[in-house]
Design a protein around this motif. Structure first.
Motif, PDB file in Angstrom:
ATOM      1  N   ASN A  21       0.821  -1.207   0.000  1.00 36.19           N
ATOM      2  CA  ASN A  21       0.000   0.000   0.000  1.00 36.19           C
ATOM      3  C   ASN A  21       0.858   1.261   0.000  1.00 36.19           C
ATOM      4  O   ASN A  21       0.449   2.289  -0.549  1.00 36.19           O
ATOM      5  CB  ASN A  21      -0.932  -0.003   1.209  1.00 36.19           C
ATOM      6  N   LEU A  22       2.044   1.193   0.617  1.00 38.00           N
ATOM      7  CA  LEU A  22       2.935   2.346   0.596  1.00 38.00           C
ATOM      8  C   LEU A  22       3.384   2.654  -0.833  1.00 38.00           C
ATOM      9  O   LEU A  22       3.383   3.823  -1.253  1.00 38.00           O
ATOM     10  CB  LEU A  22       4.161   2.087   1.477  1.00 38.00           C
ATOM     11  N   SER A  23       3.737   1.636  -1.582  1.00 35.17           N
ATOM     12  CA  SER A  23       4.178   1.869  -2.967  1.00 35.17           C
ATOM     13  C   SER A  23       3.031   2.400  -3.819  1.00 35.17           C
ATOM     14  O   SER A  23       3.218   3.304  -4.650  1.00 35.17           O
ATOM     15  CB  SER A  23       4.737   0.576  -3.571  1.00 35.17           C
ATOM     16  N   ASP A  24       1.814   1.865  -3.605  1.00 33.45           N
ATOM     17  CA  ASP A  24       0.654   2.343  -4.362  1.00 33.45           C
ATOM     18  C   ASP A  24       0.351   3.793  -4.037  1.00 33.45           C
ATOM     19  O   ASP A  24       0.093   4.615  -4.932  1.00 33.45           O
ATOM     20  CB  ASP A  24      -0.556   1.456  -4.048  1.00 33.45           C
ATOM     21  N   LEU A  25       0.393   4.142  -2.756  1.00 31.48           N
ATOM     22  CA  LEU A  25       0.137   5.515  -2.322  1.00 31.48           C
ATOM     23  C   LEU A  25       1.136   6.482  -2.958  1.00 31.48           C
ATOM     24  O   LEU A  25       0.754   7.528  -3.503  1.00 31.48           O
ATOM     25  CB  LEU A  25       0.234   5.586  -0.800  1.00 31.48           C
ATOM     26  N   ARG A  28       0.619   6.918  -6.782  1.00 33.64           N
ATOM     27  CA  ARG A  28      -0.548   7.744  -7.105  1.00 33.64           C
ATOM     28  C   ARG A  28      -0.268   9.218  -6.805  1.00 33.64           C
ATOM     29  O   ARG A  28      -0.717  10.105  -7.536  1.00 33.64           O
ATOM     30  CB  ARG A  28      -1.777   7.256  -6.325  1.00 33.64           C
ATOM     31  N   PHE A  29       0.470   9.465  -5.723  1.00 30.91           N
ATOM     32  CA  PHE A  29       0.813  10.843  -5.383  1.00 30.91           C
ATOM     33  C   PHE A  29       1.771  11.430  -6.411  1.00 30.91           C
ATOM     34  O   PHE A  29       1.626  12.592  -6.833  1.00 30.91           O
ATOM     35  CB  PHE A  29       1.429  10.885  -3.986  1.00 30.91           C
ATOM     36  N   LEU A  30       2.748  10.665  -6.857  1.00 32.23           N
ATOM     37  CA  LEU A  30       3.675  11.144  -7.891  1.00 32.23           C
ATOM     38  C   LEU A  30       2.947  11.446  -9.196  1.00 32.23           C
ATOM     39  O   LEU A  30       3.332  12.366  -9.933  1.00 32.23           O
ATOM     40  CB  LEU A  30       4.768  10.104  -8.134  1.00 32.23           C
ATOM     41  N   ARG A  39       7.620  15.689  -4.086  1.00 32.26           N
ATOM     42  CA  ARG A  39       7.967  14.678  -5.086  1.00 32.26           C
ATOM     43  C   ARG A  39       9.146  13.832  -4.608  1.00 32.26           C
ATOM     44  O   ARG A  39       9.136  12.605  -4.750  1.00 32.26           O
ATOM     45  CB  ARG A  39       8.314  15.355  -6.414  1.00 32.26           C
ATOM     46  N   ALA A  40      10.145  14.487  -4.050  1.00 33.40           N
ATOM     47  CA  ALA A  40      11.319  13.767  -3.562  1.00 33.40           C
ATOM     48  C   ALA A  40      10.933  12.808  -2.432  1.00 33.40           C
ATOM     49  O   ALA A  40      11.394  11.660  -2.390  1.00 33.40           O
ATOM     50  CB  ALA A  40      12.375  14.753  -3.086  1.00 33.40           C
ATOM     51  N   PHE A  41      10.096  13.278  -1.522  1.00 34.24           N
ATOM     52  CA  PHE A  41       9.629  12.424  -0.423  1.00 34.24           C
ATOM     53  C   PHE A  41       8.953  11.165  -0.966  1.00 34.24           C
ATOM     54  O   PHE A  41       9.254  10.040  -0.537  1.00 34.24           O
ATOM     55  CB  PHE A  41       8.658  13.206   0.460  1.00 34.24           C
ATOM     56  N   ALA A  42       8.054  11.361  -1.908  1.00 37.31           N
ATOM     57  CA  ALA A  42       7.308  10.217  -2.446  1.00 37.31           C
ATOM     58  C   ALA A  42       8.206   9.288  -3.252  1.00 37.31           C
ATOM     59  O   ALA A  42       8.074   8.061  -3.170  1.00 37.31           O
ATOM     60  CB  ALA A  42       6.155  10.718  -3.322  1.00 37.31           C
ATOM     61  N   ALA A  43       9.128   9.849  -4.031  1.00 40.90           N
ATOM     62  CA  ALA A  43       9.992   9.024  -4.870  1.00 40.90           C
ATOM     63  C   ALA A  43      10.901   8.132  -4.033  1.00 40.90           C
ATOM     64  O   ALA A  43      11.042   6.927  -4.298  1.00 40.90           O
ATOM     65  CB  ALA A  43      10.823   9.915  -5.792  1.00 40.90           C
TER      66      ALA A  43
END
Length: 307
Positions: A21-25, A28-30, A39-43
């Motif tokens: 679920n972390l990777s999916d979240l 989707r945010f990116l 963006r850096a946080f999510a990547a």
């Protein structure tokens, strides 16, 4: 998707080890094309989640795209943050792309614009690269020495740097690692003595110093310097900072150092209380001293008995 809500949800998924679920979240945010910081946080979180899911090809592709995007679109002062987390390099090694990671590292490292604000990131970038280089039997020995020198230069930039003591500790520990790789016993002794002297002068909380001693004890045990290893583990034990792995290595080093069987089994029992069965068995089987002992069945029982 509100950025603050995404960060909170990401933390919850991380605490639950819910990497799917972390990777999916994060993906989707990116896809929303967030601002550079978000963006850096999510990547980076996406790369780490994919790594834990063993989706190594996807992790490498995501990380490479993130690094290239930052270099193309962000100021050079921000580049170090793309690669300064050691876990992001794991998938590169798992897919036999470590040399590619190192080529990107050299490009990033050469292009970073140094500032006081990114000093910690630049320092950690060098340290991460040394960790990546260190497992290849001397292939990168000269690079490691050069980067260790660069770490010293970064420390020297500002005597009042708020994180200077932390950086110096990593530097002294790295010198131990370099000495071990050099194969020179005298150099190892000198580096270990310097590191222990440094730790005794630190005004850190006891648990921080104890953790450093535990790490040093593990290094010394792996180098078959069991007398020194035992001394380090005893120092770490005094402050209650030995985990199950530490107690297992403490037991093995004690066995190699001629401790009584009662003492070794006592330490193995402490290790067993802190380890899952699978981890305990793996450590026992991989340890050449424990698994080769004439009474290894009794030692193994001592390790597993506390369950």
């Amino acid at each position: 998707m509100d950025p603050d809500a995404v960060k909170l949800a990401a933390l919850i998924h991380h605490c639950r080890n819910d990497n799917a679920n972390l990777s999916d979240l994060c993906q989707r945010f990116l896809d929303q094309n967030p601002n550079p910081d978000d963006r850096a946080f999510a990547a980076i979180n996406l790369v780490n989640a994919l790594t834990f899911l063993e989706r190594h090809e996807d992790a490498v592709a995501t990380h490479r795209a993130h690094i290239e995007h930052v270099m193309e679109n962000r100021p050079a002062a921000e580049w170090a943050d793309t690669m300064d987390i050691s876990s992001t390099s794991f998938s590169w090694s798992a897919t036999d792309r470590r040399d590619e990671w190192l080529r990107l590292f050299r490009t990033v490292n050469a292009g970073v614009a140094p500032t006081a604000e990114n000093r910690a990131s630049r320092y950690e970038l060098c340290h991460t690269a040394i960790m990546v280089m260190g497992g290849d039997d001397g292939k990168y020995a000269e690079d490691i020495v050069e980067l260790t020198g660069r770490m010293a230069e970064i420390i020297a930039e500002d005597p009042d740097w708020s994180e200077r003591r932390w950086a110096e500790q990593r530097f002294e520990q790295q010198k131990v690692g370099n000495a071990v790789r050099s194969g020179d016993p005298e150099a190892v002794t000198e580096a270990v003595d310097a590191y222990r002297s440094f730790l005794e002068q630190c005004d850190w909380p006891d648990e921080f110093v104890a953790t450093a001693y535990s790490n040093l004890g593990a290094i010394m045990h792996w180098e078959s310097r069991d007398e020194v290893a035992v001394e380090c583990f005893v120092r770490a034990q005094q402050d209650g900072e030995l985990d199950g792995y530490g107690y297992a290595w403490f037991a093995s080093a004690s066995l190699g150092n001629g401790a009584s069987r009662e003492r070794v089994t006592e330490l193995l029992a402490e290790a067993g209380r802190r380890l899952e069965s699978a981890d305990a068995l793996r450590i026992f089987n991989e340890d050449s001293l424990l698994s080769a002992d004439a009474d290894k069945e009794d030692l193994l029982n001592a390790l597993l008995e506390p369950r």
